[in-house]
Design a protein around this motif. Sequence first.
Motif, PDB file in Angstrom:
ATOM      1  N   VAL A  39      -3.069   7.487 -10.488  1.00 26.00           N
ATOM      2  CA  VAL A  39      -2.992   8.740  -9.728  1.00 26.00           C
ATOM      3  C   VAL A  39      -3.958   8.709  -8.548  1.00 26.00           C
ATOM      4  CG1 VAL A  39      -3.588  11.201  -9.822  1.00 26.00           C
ATOM      5  CG2 VAL A  39      -2.134  10.210 -11.585  1.00 26.00           C
ATOM      6  N   ALA A  40      -5.199   8.311  -8.805  1.00 30.64           N
ATOM      7  CA  ALA A  40      -6.205   8.243  -7.749  1.00 30.64           C
ATOM      8  C   ALA A  40      -5.840   7.189  -6.701  1.00 30.64           C
ATOM      9  CB  ALA A  40      -7.578   7.934  -8.347  1.00 30.64           C
ATOM     10  N   ALA A  41      -5.256   6.074  -7.138  1.00 34.48           N
ATOM     11  CA  ALA A  41      -4.892   4.995  -6.211  1.00 34.48           C
ATOM     12  C   ALA A  41      -3.782   5.444  -5.260  1.00 34.48           C
ATOM     13  CB  ALA A  41      -4.450   3.767  -6.988  1.00 34.48           C
ATOM     14  N   PHE A  42      -2.733   6.078  -5.780  1.00 33.03           N
ATOM     15  CA  PHE A  42      -1.648   6.566  -4.934  1.00 33.03           C
ATOM     16  C   PHE A  42      -2.161   7.594  -3.924  1.00 33.03           C
ATOM     17  CE2 PHE A  42       1.854   5.553  -8.223  1.00 33.03           C
ATOM     18  CZ  PHE A  42       2.046   4.308  -7.637  1.00 33.03           C
ATOM     19  N   SER A  43      -3.003   8.490  -4.388  1.00 31.43           N
ATOM     20  CA  SER A  43      -3.567   9.514  -3.497  1.00 31.43           C
ATOM     21  C   SER A  43      -4.414   8.871  -2.411  1.00 31.43           C
ATOM     22  CB  SER A  43      -4.427  10.502  -4.305  1.00 31.43           C
ATOM     23  OG  SER A  43      -3.708  11.051  -5.372  1.00 31.43           O
ATOM     24  N   GLY A  44      -5.198   7.878  -2.797  1.00 32.94           N
ATOM     25  CA  GLY A  44      -6.064   7.197  -1.846  1.00 32.94           C
ATOM     26  C   GLY A  44      -5.295   6.429  -0.788  1.00 32.94           C
ATOM     27  N   CYS A  45      -4.208   5.764  -1.180  1.00 36.15           N
ATOM     28  CA  CYS A  45      -3.399   5.008  -0.215  1.00 36.15           C
ATOM     29  C   CYS A  45      -2.795   5.924   0.846  1.00 36.15           C
ATOM     30  CB  CYS A  45      -2.294   4.243  -0.938  1.00 36.15           C
ATOM     31  SG  CYS A  45      -2.872   2.805  -1.859  1.00 36.15           S
ATOM     32  N   LEU A  46      -2.254   7.051   0.433  1.00 40.76           N
ATOM     33  CA  LEU A  46      -1.693   8.012   1.385  1.00 40.76           C
ATOM     34  C   LEU A  46      -2.780   8.528   2.322  1.00 40.76           C
ATOM     35  CD1 LEU A  46       0.738  10.039  -0.896  1.00 40.76           C
ATOM     36  CD2 LEU A  46       1.364   8.616   1.047  1.00 40.76           C
ATOM     37  N   ASN A  47      -3.949   8.792   1.763  1.00 41.37           N
ATOM     38  CA  ASN A  47      -5.066   9.290   2.553  1.00 41.37           C
ATOM     39  C   ASN A  47      -5.481   8.274   3.618  1.00 41.37           C
ATOM     40  OD1 ASN A  47      -7.453  10.606   3.426  1.00 41.37           O
ATOM     41  ND2 ASN A  47      -8.635   9.580   1.843  1.00 41.37           N
ATOM     42  N   VAL A  48      -5.600   7.003   3.227  1.00 40.69           N
ATOM     43  CA  VAL A  48      -6.024   5.936   4.155  1.00 40.69           C
ATOM     44  C   VAL A  48      -5.046   5.793   5.311  1.00 40.69           C
ATOM     45  CG1 VAL A  48      -6.303   3.433   4.384  1.00 40.69           C
ATOM     46  CG2 VAL A  48      -7.396   4.637   2.496  1.00 40.69           C
ATOM     47  N   LEU A  49      -3.773   5.695   5.004  1.00 42.36           N
ATOM     48  CA  LEU A  49      -2.757   5.485   6.032  1.00 42.36           C
ATOM     49  C   LEU A  49      -2.698   6.643   7.027  1.00 42.36           C
ATOM     50  CD1 LEU A  49       0.097   3.994   3.825  1.00 42.36           C
ATOM     51  CD2 LEU A  49      -1.366   2.771   5.445  1.00 42.36           C
ATOM     52  N   MET A  50      -2.987   7.854   6.568  1.00 45.67           N
ATOM     53  CA  MET A  50      -2.882   9.030   7.429  1.00 45.67           C
ATOM     54  C   MET A  50      -4.146   9.288   8.251  1.00 45.67           C
ATOM     55  SD  MET A  50      -0.848  11.590   4.797  1.00 45.67           S
ATOM     56  CE  MET A  50      -0.748  12.960   5.941  1.00 45.67           C
ATOM     57  N   THR A  51      -5.304   8.873   7.743  1.00 48.59           N
ATOM     58  CA  THR A  51      -6.563   9.261   8.394  1.00 48.59           C
ATOM     59  C   THR A  51      -7.375   8.101   8.963  1.00 48.59           C
ATOM     60  OG1 THR A  51      -7.831   9.194   6.316  1.00 48.59           O
ATOM     61  CG2 THR A  51      -6.743  11.271   6.871  1.00 48.59           C
ATOM     62  N   ASN A  52      -6.925   6.849   8.829  1.00 48.80           N
ATOM     63  CA  ASN A  52      -7.700   5.705   9.312  1.00 48.80           C
ATOM     64  C   ASN A  52      -8.080   5.804  10.796  1.00 48.80           C
ATOM     65  OD1 ASN A  52      -8.648   2.896   8.300  1.00 48.80           O
ATOM     66  ND2 ASN A  52      -7.723   2.466  10.298  1.00 48.80           N
ATOM     67  N   PRO A  53      -7.167   6.257  11.700  1.00 43.22           N
ATOM     68  CA  PRO A  53      -7.545   6.364  13.115  1.00 43.22           C
ATOM     69  C   PRO A  53      -8.779   7.225  13.356  1.00 43.22           C
ATOM     70  CG  PRO A  53      -5.174   6.569  12.874  1.00 43.22           C
ATOM     71  CD  PRO A  53      -5.739   6.586  11.494  1.00 43.22           C
ATOM     72  N   ILE A  54      -8.931   8.279  12.582  1.00 44.82           N
ATOM     73  CA  ILE A  54     -10.095   9.158  12.753  1.00 44.82           C
ATOM     74  C   ILE A  54     -11.374   8.398  12.439  1.00 44.82           C
ATOM     75  CG2 ILE A  54     -11.243  11.284  11.996  1.00 44.82           C
ATOM     76  CD1 ILE A  54      -8.481  12.362  11.235  1.00 44.82           C
ATOM     77  N   TRP A  55     -11.349   7.591  11.382  1.00 49.13           N
ATOM     78  CA  TRP A  55     -12.569   6.889  10.957  1.00 49.13           C
ATOM     79  C   TRP A  55     -12.917   5.722  11.863  1.00 49.13           C
ATOM     80  CZ3 TRP A  55     -15.257  10.003   8.527  1.00 49.13           C
ATOM     81  CH2 TRP A  55     -14.704  10.910   7.634  1.00 49.13           C
ATOM     82  N   VAL A  56     -11.903   5.141  12.521  1.00 48.90           N
ATOM     83  CA  VAL A  56     -12.196   4.110  13.527  1.00 48.90           C
ATOM     84  C   VAL A  56     -13.011   4.720  14.664  1.00 48.90           C
ATOM     85  CG1 VAL A  56     -11.181   2.587  15.267  1.00 48.90           C
ATOM     86  CG2 VAL A  56     -10.182   2.691  12.992  1.00 48.90           C
TER      87      VAL A  56
END
Length: 331
Positions: A117-134
């Motif tokens: 559950v945590a892994a699926f949630s984390g993957c969606l989070n990464v793909l959607m928000t990575n540009p902000i963290w760059v």
Amino acid sequence: MSDALINGLAGAGGGIIAQLITYPLQTVNTRQQTERDLKKERRKVGTIEQMCQVVQQEGWSRLYGGLMSSLVGTAASQGVYYYFYQIFRNKAEAIALLNKKKGIGDGSVGMFSSLVVAAFSGCLNVLMTNPIWVVVTRMQTHTKKSQPSCTPVLAAMEPPLYGTSHAIQEVYDEAGVWGFWNGVLPTLIMVSNPSIQFMLYETMLKKLKQRRAANKKDDNVITALEIFLLGALAKLGATVVTYPLLVVKSRLQARQIIGGDKRLHYKGTSDAILKMIQYEGFHGFYKGMSTKIVQSVLAAAVLFMVKEELVRGARWLLTKNSVHSRRSRPP
């Protein structure tokens, strides 16, 4: 209001508060991770000393470089994560109850299911928000040398303040649109960090509730302090395991053009790992780890505590309003 939305908004609120409290530590830690000086004899600088150096050389504002972008990223990340986490968690609980009716399991979500559950949630989070963290990484690692100008002409030649738009343009000039997903591979692998964190948190919370129930105490409510401590312990375990990936991610997201030295340029995840091993040794993967442990554990503990209190308050308000609306209806 759905339970997933309540958890999403509460997670965003808790993340913002935790970020505000620990941001200077995060800025220093990102600089420590992206430090690529290959001289072995360089004296190591402690966290407090490095914070003082930043203040003296660049001013207090640099400790909060990229704060607004980071707050946006934190709110988005925590909101997205907790929203999908609750949705997937509800589905996992429904499956567990269904299996119990079939005589399989005790009806509770197991450790492996919590991890998935945590892994699926984390993957969606990464793909959607990575540009902000760059963009946030660029702003945190940008340095401003304190060289006061003696003449108005030199003062006029000084570069403008480095802001969000400058960071975005810099990333785009270097690698185009795909540059905003630099470091996404190690970040996706690092989904194991919050996965491990939430697995440990849920497991410890479950054990604590079972112990309370076994003791048959009248007051079995988990306190904010207990949530704080459980969150801190869970984050500590996850950080120790996944820290090298965090360093690689920060190296890839930081500015790559440094003095023309190809040893400091990373073409991708595998290239970064190989060059770090070759030129810095394995200790390079643990630069700034002590700072990160303090920052991340404190931030996670505050986040969990604030989030749980916000969820509890929101549910109480919704229940109160529901009771009030039923009473106010005409017979």
